[in-house]
Scaffold this motif. Structure first.
Motif, PDB file in Angstrom:
ATOM      1  N   PRO A 278       0.492  -1.682   0.344  1.00  0.00           N
ATOM      2  CA  PRO A 278      -0.584  -0.090   0.308  1.00  0.00           C
ATOM      3  C   PRO A 278       1.188   1.318   0.072  1.00  0.00           C
ATOM      4  CG  PRO A 278      -0.907  -1.446   1.552  1.00  0.00           C
ATOM      5  CD  PRO A 278       0.609  -2.023   1.329  1.00  0.00           C
ATOM      6  N   GLU A 279       0.185   2.210  -0.471  1.00  0.00           N
ATOM      7  CA  GLU A 279       1.223   3.643  -0.449  1.00  0.00           C
ATOM      8  C   GLU A 279       0.784   3.968   1.033  1.00  0.00           C
ATOM      9  OE1 GLU A 279      -0.286   6.522  -3.642  1.00  0.00           O
ATOM     10  OE2 GLU A 279      -0.076   4.889  -5.397  1.00  0.00           O
ATOM     11  N   GLY A 295       4.464 -21.860  -4.206  1.00  0.00           N
ATOM     12  CA  GLY A 295       5.659 -21.072  -4.522  1.00  0.00           C
ATOM     13  C   GLY A 295       5.187 -20.465  -6.009  1.00  0.00           C
ATOM     14  N   GLN A 296       4.846 -20.887  -6.883  1.00  0.00           N
ATOM     15  CA  GLN A 296       4.280 -20.573  -8.222  1.00  0.00           C
ATOM     16  C   GLN A 296       3.848 -19.518  -8.091  1.00  0.00           C
ATOM     17  OE1 GLN A 296       2.346 -23.768 -10.925  1.00  0.00           O
ATOM     18  NE2 GLN A 296       2.882 -22.331 -12.558  1.00  0.00           N
ATOM     19  N   ALA A 297       2.548 -18.901  -7.577  1.00  0.00           N
ATOM     20  CA  ALA A 297       1.766 -18.230  -7.634  1.00  0.00           C
ATOM     21  C   ALA A 297       3.175 -17.201  -6.937  1.00  0.00           C
ATOM     22  CB  ALA A 297       0.525 -17.737  -6.396  1.00  0.00           C
ATOM     23  N   LEU A 298       3.567 -16.992  -5.976  1.00  0.00           N
ATOM     24  CA  LEU A 298       4.516 -15.712  -5.348  1.00  0.00           C
ATOM     25  C   LEU A 298       5.948 -15.661  -6.453  1.00  0.00           C
ATOM     26  CD1 LEU A 298       4.385 -16.910  -2.022  1.00  0.00           C
ATOM     27  CD2 LEU A 298       3.396 -14.994  -2.694  1.00  0.00           C
ATOM     28  N   SER A 299       6.059 -16.482  -6.799  1.00  0.00           N
ATOM     29  CA  SER A 299       7.351 -16.691  -7.782  1.00  0.00           C
ATOM     30  C   SER A 299       6.909 -15.512  -9.097  1.00  0.00           C
ATOM     31  CB  SER A 299       7.561 -18.005  -8.387  1.00  0.00           C
ATOM     32  OG  SER A 299       8.939 -17.526  -9.288  1.00  0.00           O
ATOM     33  N   GLY A 300       5.847 -15.543  -9.588  1.00  0.00           N
ATOM     34  CA  GLY A 300       4.806 -15.108 -10.609  1.00  0.00           C
ATOM     35  C   GLY A 300       4.397 -13.374 -10.448  1.00  0.00           C
ATOM     36  N   ALA A 301       4.494 -13.237  -9.051  1.00  0.00           N
ATOM     37  CA  ALA A 301       4.225 -12.347  -8.440  1.00  0.00           C
ATOM     38  C   ALA A 301       5.098 -10.520  -8.195  1.00  0.00           C
ATOM     39  CB  ALA A 301       3.290 -12.711  -7.123  1.00  0.00           C
ATOM     40  N   ALA A 302       4.871 -10.609  -9.474  1.00  0.00           N
ATOM     41  CA  ALA A 302       5.858  -9.466 -10.019  1.00  0.00           C
ATOM     42  C   ALA A 302       5.862  -8.081  -8.729  1.00  0.00           C
ATOM     43  CB  ALA A 302       5.651  -9.323 -11.301  1.00  0.00           C
ATOM     44  N   ARG A 303       4.414  -7.864  -9.322  1.00  0.00           N
ATOM     45  CA  ARG A 303       4.295  -6.614  -8.537  1.00  0.00           C
ATOM     46  C   ARG A 303       3.877  -6.877  -7.048  1.00  0.00           C
ATOM     47  NH1 ARG A 303      -1.654  -4.479 -10.548  1.00  0.00           N
ATOM     48  NH2 ARG A 303      -1.891  -7.275 -10.063  1.00  0.00           N
ATOM     49  N   TRP A 304       4.329  -7.553  -6.108  1.00  0.00           N
ATOM     50  CA  TRP A 304       4.176  -7.370  -4.891  1.00  0.00           C
ATOM     51  C   TRP A 304       6.238  -7.507  -4.588  1.00  0.00           C
ATOM     52  CZ3 TRP A 304       5.793  -7.844  -0.005  1.00  0.00           C
ATOM     53  CH2 TRP A 304       6.701  -9.546   0.109  1.00  0.00           C
ATOM     54  N   GLN A 305       7.049  -8.806  -5.738  1.00  0.00           N
ATOM     55  CA  GLN A 305       8.219  -7.966  -5.570  1.00  0.00           C
ATOM     56  C   GLN A 305       8.952  -7.229  -5.383  1.00  0.00           C
ATOM     57  OE1 GLN A 305      10.063 -11.492  -7.293  1.00  0.00           O
ATOM     58  NE2 GLN A 305       8.768 -13.010  -6.470  1.00  0.00           N
ATOM     59  N   GLN A 306       8.685  -5.945  -7.024  1.00  0.00           N
ATOM     60  CA  GLN A 306       9.432  -4.846  -6.787  1.00  0.00           C
ATOM     61  C   GLN A 306       9.211  -3.956  -6.475  1.00  0.00           C
ATOM     62  OE1 GLN A 306       7.160  -3.591 -11.048  1.00  0.00           O
ATOM     63  NE2 GLN A 306       8.535  -5.767 -12.353  1.00  0.00           N
ATOM     64  N   SER A 307       7.810  -3.876  -5.657  1.00  0.00           N
ATOM     65  CA  SER A 307       6.753  -3.297  -4.638  1.00  0.00           C
ATOM     66  C   SER A 307       7.904  -3.583  -2.816  1.00  0.00           C
ATOM     67  CB  SER A 307       5.630  -3.286  -4.295  1.00  0.00           C
ATOM     68  OG  SER A 307       5.421  -4.397  -3.539  1.00  0.00           O
ATOM     69  N   ILE A 308       7.915  -4.525  -2.552  1.00  0.00           N
ATOM     70  CA  ILE A 308       8.527  -4.510  -1.600  1.00  0.00           C
ATOM     71  C   ILE A 308      10.328  -4.839  -1.522  1.00  0.00           C
ATOM     72  CG2 ILE A 308       9.222  -7.331  -1.893  1.00  0.00           C
ATOM     73  CD1 ILE A 308       8.746  -5.970   1.506  1.00  0.00           C
TER      74      ILE A 308
END
Length: 433
Positions: A278-279, A295-308
């Motif tokens: 969140p902002e 694992g597969q869903a989290l690995s592909g969660a690009a927005r989540w990974q980029q934000s953290i």
């Protein structure tokens, strides 16, 4: 000023794990709720999964009680508050009645709660009496009665009743064709099973209670010692992003309450749904859970990974526990050999294994004193990062889980119980090491 409140209360305990305590407690909670009674359930010791089951069964939040991790005063306050709201309080024990330091028996005696023995009677009859009498006399403890699980016939139930030598057989639960499903860390999350409420309703229907014996139990007095000391609002004006979904579900209700008492505002988000942080946040909390199952869903969660990664690069404090830490490593390798890339903030890889890696209560020594909690995991982290600290095992005093600090990240397999030291928790989320 102290106040006294009363409610019918029992400690649901057994000779060991595997006797069906959670199934029986959930069945009893659902049955009493269906009768129109207000029911509050507690879980003894560190546990995340059983409370979710019991919350679903009772329709009310489930807190943990433990004389060491939670503390005597907070346990007293939680029970007294529950007694103001409920007709019945059920406390599910942990392992066997006398296992652990402190044990379920210690908790029951501390608050005068009688014990309801849950007994798997599927492969015994008269011997049930010997086991129950042994549990009663060893402590001793006040045994309110017995609920026999996996009972085959009415004749079987009568043999058990006759063997009790005056201890009431308050209920029986028949052998179940379908039980609450489990996996390596315990029972599954309720939302993972479409027919979960139907299972609870069936268990409640199959639980036969001796209503007269139940009504004959005396209520328990719970004392409210007055308003507890409030922690300093060290997080006033701060906003903390909290991951909460099927991969990050291991959250003590007391932890969220503690953060709010410290003054923080909480914003929840789902990495599993590929939601970015969140902002306008000042810190991030990644609790434990089951990232290895997603694992597969989290690995592909690009927005989540980029934000953290962006938050970490901006020096936003990140507190990651167990599954939260696993999701910030470079990868997770599952027992089937599949490897999934994670956020990569913590150098190293996580490897799942079939044997238990750690279990038990531990404490982290901080400048603000001891922060208490526990560890329970089946994976190992292979990392070249040197630990900044280690927890201490509660009974033995041996070194426990490593605590890693990488920039603004604090990560460990250690699950902290925040109310045990709010000042230390405030420092974590302020980035004070």
């Amino acid at each position: 000023m102290t106040s006294r409140y009363t409610a019918r209360a029992v400690m649901m305990a057994a000779i060991s794990s595997g006797q069906g305590k959670t199934s029986v407690t959930a069945a009893l909670a659902r049955k009493l709720t269906q009768q129109g009674l207000r029911v509050r359930v507690f879980k003894t010791g560190p546990d995340f999964l059983d409370p979710l089951i019991l919350q679903r069964a009772s329709g009310a939040p489930v807190e943990n009680l433990d004389l060491w991790m939670v503390g005597l005063d907070r346990c007293r306050a939680l029970l007294a508050q529950a007694a103001t709201e409920a007709d019945v309080i059920l406390v599910e024990g942990v392992m066997g009645l006398y296992d652990g330091t402190p044990s379920s028996a210690d908790l029951a005696r501390a608050f005068g709660i009688p014990v309801m023995v849950v007994l798997d009677a599927g492969a015994m009859a008269q011997t049930a009496g010997a086991l129950v009498l042994g549990l009663q006399q060893y402590g001793p403890v006040d045994v309110a009665g017995v609920i026999a699980n996996r009972v085959g016939t009415l004749r079987h139930a009568q043999m058990i009743r006759d063997a009790m030598r005056g201890i009431p057989l308050l209920g029986t639960l028949a052998r179940q064709a379908e039980s609450l499903p489990e996996r390596h860390l315990g029972l599954v999350l309720p939302e993972e099973v479409a027919a979960f409420d139907a299972i609870l309703d069936r268990l409640a229907q199959e639980l036969t209670l001796d209503d007269a014996a139940w009504q004959a139990m005396q209520p328990v007095d719970f004392i409210d010692a007055g308003e507890p000391a409030r922690p300093a609002r060290s997080l006033q004006g701060k906003t903390i992003a909290v991951a909460r979904d099927g991969a990050f579900a291991f959250l003590y209700p007391g932890n969220l309450a503690c953060l709010r008492e410290l003054g923080a505002a909480l914003k929840f988000f789902s990495p599993l749904a590929d939601e970015a942080l969140p902002e306008g946040i000042d810190a991030v909390y990644l609790p434990g859970g089951y990232p290895e199952l997603h694992g597969q869903a989290l690995s592909g969660a690009a927005r989540w990974q980029q934000s953290i990664r962006a938050a970490h690069q901006a020096h936003v404090p990140v507190v990651a526990e167990c599954g939260g830490m696993m999701a910030l490593a470079e990868s997770i390798t599952c027992t089937d050999g599949a490897t999934w890339a994670m956020a990569g903030i913590l150098p190293g890889r996580v490897v799942m294994q079939t044997r238990l890696a750690a279990i038990g209560q531990q404490a982290l020594h901080t400048p603000q004193g001891e922060l208490r909690g526990h560890a329970f995991h089946y994976s190992r982290l292979e990392s070249g990062v040197a630990p900044a600290a280690r927890t201490v095992k509660q009974v033995s005093g041996e070194a426990g889980e490593p605590v890693y600090r990488v920039g603004s990240l604090t990560a460990s397999y250690f699950h902290a119980y925040f109310p045990s030291n709010p000042a230390a928790v405030a420092d974590l989320f302020l980035g004070v090491s």
